[in-house]
Design an enzyme around this catalytic site. Structure first.
Site, PDB file in Angstrom:
ATOM      1  N   ASP A   8       1.297   7.667  -4.650  1.00  0.00           N
ATOM      2  CA  ASP A   8       2.327   8.070  -5.588  1.00  0.00           C
ATOM      3  C   ASP A   8       3.150   6.828  -5.913  1.00  0.00           C
ATOM      4  O   ASP A   8       2.786   5.713  -5.512  1.00  0.00           O
ATOM      5  CB  ASP A   8       3.174   9.230  -5.035  1.00  0.00           C
ATOM      6  CG  ASP A   8       4.115   8.821  -3.903  1.00  0.00           C
ATOM      7  OD1 ASP A   8       4.071   7.663  -3.439  1.00  0.00           O
ATOM      8  OD2 ASP A   8       4.908   9.681  -3.468  1.00  0.00           O
ATOM      9  N   HIS A   9       4.242   7.005  -6.621  1.00  0.00           N
ATOM     10  CA  HIS A   9       5.074   5.875  -7.028  1.00  0.00           C
ATOM     11  C   HIS A   9       5.681   5.114  -5.849  1.00  0.00           C
ATOM     12  O   HIS A   9       5.855   3.902  -5.915  1.00  0.00           O
ATOM     13  CB  HIS A   9       6.192   6.354  -7.962  1.00  0.00           C
ATOM     14  CG  HIS A   9       7.024   7.452  -7.371  1.00  0.00           C
ATOM     15  ND1 HIS A   9       6.585   8.770  -7.363  1.00  0.00           N
ATOM     16  CD2 HIS A   9       8.224   7.442  -6.761  1.00  0.00           C
ATOM     17  CE1 HIS A   9       7.508   9.518  -6.768  1.00  0.00           C
ATOM     18  NE2 HIS A   9       8.512   8.737  -6.390  1.00  0.00           N
ATOM     19  N   CYS A  65       1.627   7.764   0.196  1.00  0.00           N
ATOM     20  CA  CYS A  65       2.849   8.183  -0.477  1.00  0.00           C
ATOM     21  C   CYS A  65       4.005   7.677   0.381  1.00  0.00           C
ATOM     22  O   CYS A  65       3.789   6.889   1.293  1.00  0.00           O
ATOM     23  CB  CYS A  65       2.903   9.693  -0.732  1.00  0.00           C
ATOM     24  SG  CYS A  65       3.088  10.767   0.695  1.00  0.00           S
ATOM     25  N   HIS A  98     -13.386  11.831  16.586  1.00  0.00           N
ATOM     26  CA  HIS A  98     -13.327  13.243  16.961  1.00  0.00           C
ATOM     27  C   HIS A  98     -13.389  14.199  15.778  1.00  0.00           C
ATOM     28  O   HIS A  98     -13.855  15.328  15.942  1.00  0.00           O
ATOM     29  CB  HIS A  98     -12.038  13.534  17.733  1.00  0.00           C
ATOM     30  CG  HIS A  98     -12.007  12.888  19.080  1.00  0.00           C
ATOM     31  ND1 HIS A  98     -11.014  13.151  19.988  1.00  0.00           N
ATOM     32  CD2 HIS A  98     -12.819  11.989  19.677  1.00  0.00           C
ATOM     33  CE1 HIS A  98     -11.227  12.448  21.092  1.00  0.00           C
ATOM     34  NE2 HIS A  98     -12.324  11.727  20.920  1.00  0.00           N
ATOM     35  N   ARG A 109       6.802   4.100   3.380  1.00  0.00           N
ATOM     36  CA  ARG A 109       8.168   3.915   3.887  1.00  0.00           C
ATOM     37  C   ARG A 109       8.215   3.857   5.403  1.00  0.00           C
ATOM     38  O   ARG A 109       9.256   3.563   5.983  1.00  0.00           O
ATOM     39  CB  ARG A 109       9.054   5.046   3.381  1.00  0.00           C
ATOM     40  CG  ARG A 109       9.239   5.025   1.874  1.00  0.00           C
ATOM     41  CD  ARG A 109      10.144   6.142   1.397  1.00  0.00           C
ATOM     42  NE  ARG A 109      10.292   6.054  -0.045  1.00  0.00           N
ATOM     43  CZ  ARG A 109      10.271   7.105  -0.851  1.00  0.00           C
ATOM     44  NH1 ARG A 109      10.109   8.330  -0.362  1.00  0.00           N
ATOM     45  NH2 ARG A 109      10.424   6.942  -2.145  1.00  0.00           N
ATOM     46  N   ARG A 136     -16.861  21.753  15.897  1.00  0.00           N
ATOM     47  CA  ARG A 136     -15.464  21.893  15.466  1.00  0.00           C
ATOM     48  C   ARG A 136     -15.283  21.371  14.050  1.00  0.00           C
ATOM     49  O   ARG A 136     -14.563  21.971  13.247  1.00  0.00           O
ATOM     50  CB  ARG A 136     -14.552  21.144  16.429  1.00  0.00           C
ATOM     51  CG  ARG A 136     -14.593  21.700  17.837  1.00  0.00           C
ATOM     52  CD  ARG A 136     -13.870  20.796  18.805  1.00  0.00           C
ATOM     53  NE  ARG A 136     -14.066  21.267  20.165  1.00  0.00           N
ATOM     54  CZ  ARG A 136     -14.000  20.490  21.225  1.00  0.00           C
ATOM     55  NH1 ARG A 136     -13.738  19.205  21.093  1.00  0.00           N
ATOM     56  NH2 ARG A 136     -14.177  20.983  22.429  1.00  0.00           N
TER      57      ARG A 136
END
Length: 154
Positions: A8-9, A65, A98, A109, A136
């Site tokens: 994203d930005h 992001c 796994h 961030r 799984r």
């Protein structure tokens, strides 16, 4: 390896640095955007990333992001995707070993460039362990298997 990357930005700068790093390592990189730091919605880029992994255009993907959380949720909406939010190399390696993760997410961030590169290295160099993990992982892409297992246990 063919790898897609999108953000994203908030993560445009990290995306650009990781794209160049992957190219230097010899990978073919599909940058799915965005190109600028103008505000965009992370689900749009998460869905775009998931579709190119699911259709086989690329083998692996990197979703970015601000926190890594939102875009990882968007990517994981696709049943063929197993996107792990990682913040250090051990979680990136375990996601592959796994969970046969075919995508990782990181937060621009929260994760510096050197740590992000270390996570990428671990993600790309670790093979799926198979064995006890295979059943799984099958349940992740085929929830009906898990439902049948639960019904037979009842």
């Amino acid at each position: 390896m063919r790898i897609a990357i999108a953000s994203d930005h908030a993560a445009v700068d990290l995306k650009a640095e990781l794209r160049e790093y992957l190219i230097v390592l010899g990978h073919e990189v599909a940058d799915l955007g965005p190109e600028t730091a103008d505000r965009v919605d992370y689900p749009d880029y998460g869905y775009k990333l998931a579709s190119v992994v699911a259709d086989g255009t690329v083998e692996r993907a990197v979703a970015l992001c601000g926190s890594g959380i939102g875009i990882s949720i968007a990517v994981n909406r696709h049943p063929a995707l197993r996107c792990a939010l990682v913040s250090e190399p051990l979680s990136a390696a375990l996601a592959r070993e796994h969970n046969d993760a075919n995508a990782i997410a990181m937060g621009a961030r929260l994760t510096g460039i050197d740590m992000a590169k270390a996570c990428l290295d671990a993600f790309l160099s670790t093979e799926f362990g198979g064995g006890r993990h295979a059943g799984r992982v099958d349940k992740l892409s085929h929830p009906q298997i898990a439902e049948l297992t639960q019904e037979s246990a009842a």
